[in-house]
Design an enzyme around this catalytic site. Structure first.
Site: not given
Ligand code: SAM
Length: 213
Positions: A69, A118, A194
């Site tokens: 993360e 994202d 989810e």
């Molecule tokens: N997987 C979790 C869930 O389903 O509840 C979190 C979903 S959230 C929309 C997407 C997460 O991916 C965010 O916390 C964001 O900071 C992380 N993220 C996005 N791009 C990333 C990267 N290049 N490296 C590490 N984390 C990343």
């Protein structure tokens, strides 16, 4: 998912280096030492607040899980869960997945999970999507031959884009569901996103893809 800086987060992370590994670049090729066994390693890229990776680790003690993360203010929530779980097979990395190959050797990872990544809907942000071809290159670099990506999302646009991206890359589609919660898939562990989106009635899309030989 953006949070204001939590001043205590840096300290809590430093105090819990057993779970949130401060120097992952020093463990490249040596994650078996960190876990103390040769069990398969599954990583979740974009782990968020960590329910998935922690619950998976509890349910599957013979698999080692690593949640990755970007944001300290978010991973600290995952860390609280890992500390409370008090189990050896979950670790966290507060790093950008763009540098994955600095932390893992070729073939060191057995599976990649992408959960509710994202969507970055604007075309000019395509490269930030975790299913963009540059990320597929990175996963290929660290995965075992024929390694798998398991992906789920509520976002239809991102799901369609990702299926195209996987297909153009030559990945093989093993499983697809356009409504995970009303499918025959067993053992689903819900993520924070989810819970949120499925409770509002949105269908959850899920697929499993595999790199060819
Ligand atoms: N997987 C979790 C869930 O389903 O509840 C979190 C979903 S959230 C929309 C997407 C997460 O991916 C965010 O916390 C964001 O900071 C992380 N993220 C996005 N791009 C990333 C990267 N290049 N490296 C590490 N984390 C990343």
């Amino acid at each position: 998912m953006r949070f204001r800086n939590k001043p205590w987060a840096t300290e809590f992370i430093a105090e819990n280096a057993y779970y949130c590994i401060p120097d992952p670049e020093n463990h490249k090729g040596k994650w078996t030492d960190i876990f103390g066994n040769n069990n398969p390693i599954h990583i979740e890229v974009g782990t968020g607040k960590g329910t998935f990776v922690t619950e998976m680790a509890k349910a599957n003690p013979a698999i080692n899980y690593i949640g990755i993360e970007l944001f300290e203010s978010v991973i600290v929530k995952a860390l609280e869960k890992a500390v409370a779980a008090n189990i050896p097979n979950v670790k966290l990395l507060n790093v950008n997945a763009q540098k994955l190959s600095e932390y893992f050797d070729a073939g060191e990872v057995d599976r990649v999970y992408l959960n509710f990544s994202d969507p970055w809907p604007k075309t000019r942000h395509e490269k930030r999507r975790l299913t963009y071809k540059a990320f597929l290159d990175l996963y290929k670099e660290v995965l075992v031959p024929q390694g798998e990506i398991h992906f789920k999302t509520d976002n239809r646009g991102l799901f369609e884009y990702s299926l195209m991206s996987f297909s153009e890359y030559g990945l093989l589609l093993k499983y697809v569901s356009l409504d995970l919660h009303n499918s025959d898939f067993e053992g689903n562990i819900m993520t924070e996103y989810e819970e949120k989106f499925s409770s509002k009635g949105f269908p959850i899309y899920r697929c499993e893809v595999k790199y060819p030989e």
